[in-house]
Enzyme design. Structure first.
Site, PDB file in Angstrom:
ATOM      1  N   CYS A 101       0.833  -1.196   0.000  1.00 53.74           N
ATOM      2  CA  CYS A 101       0.000   0.000   0.000  1.00 53.74           C
ATOM      3  C   CYS A 101       0.874   1.255   0.000  1.00 53.74           C
ATOM      4  CB  CYS A 101      -0.980  -0.038   1.172  1.00 53.74           C
ATOM      5  SG  CYS A 101      -2.315   1.176   1.062  1.00 53.74           S
ATOM      6  N   HIS A 213      -3.691  -5.397   1.057  1.00 51.40           N
ATOM      7  CA  HIS A 213      -3.025  -5.719   2.318  1.00 51.40           C
ATOM      8  C   HIS A 213      -3.080  -7.222   2.609  1.00 51.40           C
ATOM      9  CE1 HIS A 213      -2.294  -1.646   3.935  1.00 51.40           C
ATOM     10  NE2 HIS A 213      -3.391  -1.312   3.274  1.00 51.40           N
ATOM     11  N   GLU A 215      -1.247  -8.874   4.535  1.00 45.83           N
ATOM     12  CA  GLU A 215      -0.968  -9.122   5.951  1.00 45.83           C
ATOM     13  C   GLU A 215      -2.243  -9.182   6.791  1.00 45.83           C
ATOM     14  OE1 GLU A 215      -0.757  -4.558   5.682  1.00 45.83           O
ATOM     15  OE2 GLU A 215      -0.649  -6.312   4.386  1.00 45.83           O
TER      16      GLU A 215
END
Length: 248
Positions: A101, A213, A215
């Protein structure tokens, strides 16, 4: 008799005022088999050599420096001033790097992803609005060490206002022909990115930049439909790939 204990690689997570996904990344790396250390701009001002001991590097997402002058712009300037060509040296030593990002925006502004391809940018979303939603991604590069061998689509959220990947036709053609389009949006393009591009890698395949994202979907319960039993597309393999390469 005890077995040989494997050594977990260390990842340096680079953060700045306004970045906010470092703990999420640290969890993903831990589950993937790596230890992590958070390295702030202040740490780099004291001693830029602090990242030299890391086997992999992550530029975390968020809103670095409140996105002043454009998303990732000030973060990129700070890293260029404090690190010089250390990130490129890390690539030369075979160390994988990922920018997520705001980190992707930073990598693009630093030029670490444009070499051999040409000018590219991450512009305002096509609708001109900040967008936060879950998306589906298709891993599409075998060159990229992070996506290599991942056959199934993955799902994770986006959260950005300037995530529309733009480049002219010749640049996109070069990225495609060199297997550098790492991830594409499928089942809908949330920001109008050219060729549905969600992430690209550099010429070496070691450096990955992506807007979504991953994660935030490394354990099943993070999926909004987890309790309905319809979750899918875990992103942990992406981090495992990076850790595996760093370990080697």
């Amino acid at each position: 008799a005890g077995g040989i204990m494997s050594v977990r690689p260390t990842a340096a997570i680079l953060v700045a005022p306004g970045t906010n996904r470092d703990r999420d990344v640290a969890l993903a790396l831990d589950l993937a088999g790596a230890d992590s250390v958070v390295v702030s701009i202040t740490d780099l001002e004291r001693d830029a050599n602090v990242i030299d001991a890391a086997q992999m590097i992550v530029i975390a997402g968020g809103f670095s420096f409140a996105d002043a002058l454009g998303s990732g712009h000030v973060f990129a300037l700070e890293l260029e001033m404090l690190l010089g060509d250390r990130l490129q040296q890390s690539v030369s030593k075979g160390r994988p790097i990922i920018g997520i990002c705001n980190g992707f925006q930073t990598l693009v502004r630093m030029g670490l992803l444009s070499s051999g391809a040409g000018a590219m940018a991450l512009d305002h979303n096509e609708r001109g609005l900040f967008d936060c939603r879950w998306v589906t991604l298709q891993p599409s590069s075998e060159k990229c060490v992070w996506t290599h061998g991942i056959q199934d689509n993955i799902e994770c959220p986006i959260a950005h206002g300037e995530g529309r990947f733009t480049a002219d036709t010749e640049v996109v053609a070069r990225l495609q022909s060199n297997d550098r389009v790492a991830l594409r949006y499928v089942n809908g393009n949330p920001n109008g990115s050219t060729d549905n591009i969600a992430g690209i890698c550099d010429e070496s395949g070691l450096v990955l930049g992506l807007m979504p994202h991953p994660e935030n979907h490394v354990v099943p319960r993070q999926h909004p439909k987890f309790l309905r039993g319809s979750h899918r597309g875990l992103c942990l393999d992406l981090f495992r790939n990076g850790v595996t390469h760093a370990s080697a």
